[in-house]
Design a protein around this motif. Structure first.
Motif, PDB file in Angstrom:
ATOM      1  N   TYR B  33       0.837  -1.195   0.000  1.00 30.72           N
ATOM      2  CA  TYR B  33       0.000   0.000   0.000  1.00 30.72           C
ATOM      3  C   TYR B  33       0.871   1.243   0.000  1.00 30.72           C
ATOM      4  N   TYR B  35       0.100   5.195   1.348  1.00 31.74           N
ATOM      5  CA  TYR B  35      -0.752   6.182   1.991  1.00 31.74           C
ATOM      6  C   TYR B  35       0.015   7.496   2.043  1.00 31.74           C
ATOM      7  N   GLN B  37       0.140  11.470   4.154  1.00 34.83           N
ATOM      8  CA  GLN B  37      -0.351  12.251   5.285  1.00 34.83           C
ATOM      9  C   GLN B  37       0.172  13.667   5.146  1.00 34.83           C
ATOM     10  N   VAL B  43      -4.326  10.087   7.689  1.00 37.19           N
ATOM     11  CA  VAL B  43      -3.617   9.192   6.792  1.00 37.19           C
ATOM     12  C   VAL B  43      -4.577   8.822   5.660  1.00 37.19           C
ATOM     13  N   PHE B  91       3.673   7.236   3.157  1.00 45.46           N
ATOM     14  CA  PHE B  91       3.948   5.996   3.883  1.00 45.46           C
ATOM     15  C   PHE B  91       3.679   4.794   2.985  1.00 45.46           C
ATOM     16  N   LEU B 105      -1.709  -3.459   9.020  1.00 50.35           N
ATOM     17  CA  LEU B 105      -0.727  -2.850   8.138  1.00 50.35           C
ATOM     18  C   LEU B 105       0.547  -2.538   8.922  1.00 50.35           C
ATOM     19  N   PHE B 107       3.684  -0.207   8.676  1.00 46.32           N
ATOM     20  CA  PHE B 107       4.095   0.999   7.971  1.00 46.32           C
ATOM     21  C   PHE B 107       5.606   1.193   8.042  1.00 46.32           C
ATOM     22  N   GLY B 108       6.141   1.778   6.965  1.00 50.25           N
ATOM     23  CA  GLY B 108       7.505   2.259   7.005  1.00 50.25           C
ATOM     24  C   GLY B 108       7.572   3.600   7.706  1.00 50.25           C
ATOM     25  N   ASN B 109       8.783   4.140   7.830  1.00 47.99           N
ATOM     26  CA  ASN B 109       8.976   5.419   8.517  1.00 47.99           C
ATOM     27  C   ASN B 109       8.559   6.615   7.676  1.00 47.99           C
TER      28      ASN B 109
END
Lengths: 113, 116
Positions: B33, B35, B37, B43, B91, B105, B107-109
């Motif tokens: 995915y 996303y 923000q 998000v 993200f 999910l 998430f990466g940083n």
């Protein structure tokens, strides 16, 4: 389209006070997830609720999923400074179960020591 | 614990330029995915990807956006001609073998994109 609304947007509490954030979906959900995002960080998964009326606890955190599977809440008992961050609910529509996870606007919690 | 990694952490670009944001999802995950923000806001879903194709995309994900999984590990988001309003934190996330229905999910940083 599907919308997920969350209130309040901000909550400032004194350490030791309780905190609650509420989440409402425009459509019936297959499940709801809660995430916490620390300032400057990324969303981190906390929990998932699947069943109508489900209640789950994680230490001082209590999560509820409404009977109609359209609303949810997160309650924190006796907040600590480590609870600071933004709490997001996120849901998938029952009618599109493999579909996108839609996030609420989040509730930003600040805790005054 | 395995994690989602994103590069770069911050990208500054001029309006009209192309950018590619890179992600390495968790290795045994199947769903990917993007996303975004905007600062201080929620998000927002952009796109989901499964089995080498887009499974769903939002209204934000217009013709200027594309995703690719060029090899077995990377997952990229390309914005062809950036606009000022594309400035946001992007993200990448992946979810596991539990499938799209119930998996959380990861998430990466994030990559902070600044368009000037």
């Amino acid at each position: 389209g599907q919308q997920v609304m969350q209130i309040p947007q901000y909550q400032h509490v004194q350490e030791g006070e309780d905190f609650t954030t509420y989440c409402n979906s425009s459509t019936t959900l297959s499940n709801i997830q809660w995430y916490k995002q620390r300032p400057g960080g990324h969303p981190v998964f906390l929990i998932q609720l699947v069943k109508s009326g489900e209640v789950k606890k994680q230490k001082r955190l209590t999560f509820q999923f409404g009977e109609a599977k359209k609303n949810s809440s997160l309650h924190i008992t006796a907040t600590q400074t480590t609870d600071v961050g933004t709490y997001f609910c996120a849901g998938r529509s029952l009618y599109n179960q493999g579909g996108k996870l839609i996030f609420g606007q989040g509730t930003e919690l600040s805790v005054k020591p | 614990e395995p994690e989602v990694t994103q590069t770069p952490s911050h990208q500054v670009t001029q309006m009209g330029q192309e950018v590619i944001l890179r992600c390495v999802p968790i290795s045994n995950h199947l769903y990917f995915y993007w996303y975004r923000q905007i600062l201080g806001q929620k998000v927002e879903f952009l796109v989901s990807f499964y089995n080498n194709e887009i499974s769903e995309k939002s209204e934000i994900f217009d013709d200027q956006f594309s995703v690719e999984r060029p090899d077995g590990s990377n997952f990229t988001l390309k914005i062809r001609s950036t606009k000022l309003e594309d400035s946001a934190m992007y993200f990448c996330a992946s979810s596991g073998i539990g499938g799209a229905y119930n998996s959380p999910l990861h998430f990466g940083n994030g990559t902070r994109l600044t368009v000037t």
